[in-house]
Write a protein that holds these residues in place. Sequence first.
Motif, short mmCIF file in Angstrom:
data_model
loop_
_atom_site.label_atom_id
_atom_site.label_comp_id
_atom_site.label_asym_id
_atom_site.label_seq_id
_atom_site.Cartn_x
_atom_site.Cartn_y
_atom_site.Cartn_z
N ILE A 167 70.57 44.40 -10.06
CA ILE A 167 70.68 43.92 -8.68
C ILE A 167 70.60 45.03 -7.64
CG2 ILE A 167 71.98 41.84 -9.25
CD1 ILE A 167 74.54 43.36 -8.56
N ASP A 168 70.59 46.28 -8.09
CA ASP A 168 70.62 47.39 -7.14
C ASP A 168 69.24 47.93 -6.78
OD1 ASP A 168 69.99 48.54 -9.51
OD2 ASP A 168 71.69 49.92 -9.57
N GLY A 169 68.18 47.26 -7.24
CA GLY A 169 66.83 47.69 -6.92
C GLY A 169 66.31 48.80 -7.82
N SER A 170 67.10 49.27 -8.77
CA SER A 170 66.64 50.30 -9.69
C SER A 170 65.87 49.66 -10.83
CB SER A 170 67.83 51.08 -10.24
OG SER A 170 68.55 50.30 -11.17
N ASP A 171 65.39 50.48 -11.75
CA ASP A 171 64.67 49.97 -12.92
C ASP A 171 65.62 49.52 -14.02
OD1 ASP A 171 62.25 50.46 -11.71
OD2 ASP A 171 62.01 52.43 -12.63
N ALA A 172 66.91 49.63 -13.80
CA ALA A 172 67.88 49.27 -14.82
C ALA A 172 67.83 47.77 -15.10
CB ALA A 172 69.29 49.66 -14.38
N LEU A 173 68.10 47.42 -16.34
CA LEU A 173 68.19 46.02 -16.73
C LEU A 173 69.64 45.69 -17.03
CD1 LEU A 173 65.13 45.88 -19.16
CD2 LEU A 173 65.21 45.18 -16.76
N ARG A 174 70.01 44.43 -16.83
CA ARG A 174 71.37 43.99 -17.12
C ARG A 174 71.34 43.04 -18.30
NH1 ARG A 174 74.66 41.70 -12.37
NH2 ARG A 174 73.31 39.96 -12.84
N LEU A 175 72.28 43.25 -19.21
CA LEU A 175 72.45 42.37 -20.36
C LEU A 175 73.76 41.63 -20.20
CD1 LEU A 175 70.44 44.39 -22.12
CD2 LEU A 175 71.71 43.34 -23.94
N SER A 176 73.75 40.35 -20.57
CA SER A 176 74.99 39.58 -20.56
C SER A 176 74.89 38.50 -21.64
CB SER A 176 75.21 38.93 -19.19
OG SER A 176 74.14 38.07 -18.86
N VAL A 177 76.04 38.00 -22.04
CA VAL A 177 76.08 36.88 -22.98
C VAL A 177 75.92 35.62 -22.14
CG1 VAL A 177 77.48 35.64 -24.66
CG2 VAL A 177 77.54 38.14 -24.60
N ALA A 178 75.00 34.75 -22.56
CA ALA A 178 74.72 33.53 -21.81
C ALA A 178 74.81 32.32 -22.74
CB ALA A 178 73.33 33.60 -21.19
N PRO A 179 75.45 31.24 -22.28
CA PRO A 179 75.58 30.05 -23.13
C PRO A 179 74.26 29.32 -23.36
CG PRO A 179 76.45 29.62 -20.95
CD PRO A 179 76.09 31.08 -20.99
N GLU A 180 73.27 29.56 -22.49
CA GLU A 180 71.97 28.91 -22.61
C GLU A 180 71.00 29.63 -21.67
OE1 GLU A 180 72.86 25.42 -19.31
OE2 GLU A 180 72.89 24.94 -21.43
N PRO A 181 69.69 29.40 -21.84
CA PRO A 181 68.74 30.04 -20.92
C PRO A 181 68.82 29.40 -19.54
CG PRO A 181 67.59 28.57 -22.43
CD PRO A 181 69.03 28.61 -22.86
N GLU A 182 68.46 30.17 -18.54
CA GLU A 182 68.35 29.62 -17.19
C GLU A 182 66.93 29.09 -17.00
OE1 GLU A 182 69.76 32.20 -14.09
OE2 GLU A 182 71.61 32.65 -15.18
N ALA A 183 66.73 28.27 -15.98
CA ALA A 183 65.42 27.70 -15.71
C ALA A 183 64.40 28.83 -15.55
CB ALA A 183 65.47 26.87 -14.44
N GLY A 184 63.29 28.73 -16.27
CA GLY A 184 62.22 29.73 -16.18
C GLY A 184 62.34 30.87 -17.16
N ASP A 185 63.47 31.00 -17.84
CA ASP A 185 63.64 32.09 -18.81
C ASP A 185 62.70 31.93 -19.99
OD1 ASP A 185 65.67 33.24 -17.34
OD2 ASP A 185 67.27 32.78 -18.77
N GLN A 186 62.19 33.06 -20.48
CA GLN A 186 61.45 33.06 -21.74
C GLN A 186 62.48 33.21 -22.85
OE1 GLN A 186 59.15 36.55 -23.44
NE2 GLN A 186 57.48 35.26 -22.70
N VAL A 187 62.35 32.44 -23.91
CA VAL A 187 63.30 32.49 -25.01
C VAL A 187 62.63 33.18 -26.20
CG1 VAL A 187 64.70 31.13 -26.61
CG2 VAL A 187 64.39 30.36 -24.24
N VAL A 188 63.30 34.22 -26.70
CA VAL A 188 62.85 34.92 -27.90
C VAL A 188 63.93 34.68 -28.95
CG1 VAL A 188 62.30 37.17 -28.91
CG2 VAL A 188 61.69 36.68 -26.53
N GLU A 189 63.51 34.17 -30.11
CA GLU A 189 64.48 33.88 -31.16
C GLU A 189 63.99 34.48 -32.47
OE1 GLU A 189 66.99 30.18 -33.11
OE2 GLU A 189 65.61 29.81 -31.47
N ALA A 190 64.90 35.13 -33.18
CA ALA A 190 64.58 35.71 -34.49
C ALA A 190 65.82 35.59 -35.37
CB ALA A 190 64.16 37.16 -34.36
#
Length: 103
Positions: free
Chosen positions: A33-56
């Motif tokens: 959220i700070d405009g940097s190239d950093a990515l944020r990871l979080s535990v999510a109960p389900e995908p949000e609208a538009g999310d790509q789902v990768v499952e393995a």
Amino acid sequence: MLTLTSGAVQVIRTVTANPEMPPETGIRIEAGIDGSDALRLSVAPEPEAGDQVVEAEGARVYLEPTVAQLLDDKTLDAQVDPQGDVAFTIAEGGQGGPGGPGV
């Protein structure tokens, strides 16, 4: 599409294996959220609208649309250090090994 190493699969399955969470629980990766190239990871109960789902092998990763494009040809790896801290790394081009920026 983002690929997951066996290490990433193990860590994600461990992190999301809470009987109180829905069975669709996964890890969501989104832009920082700070405009940097950093990515944020979080535990999510389900995908949000538009999310790509990768499952393995039962491990689910939900990618925000802009992040899905950024990580399209990358590999997600994860390792746990002796103190129990998890480190996710992104490698170029499906190599499946550590390297690249930490997440």
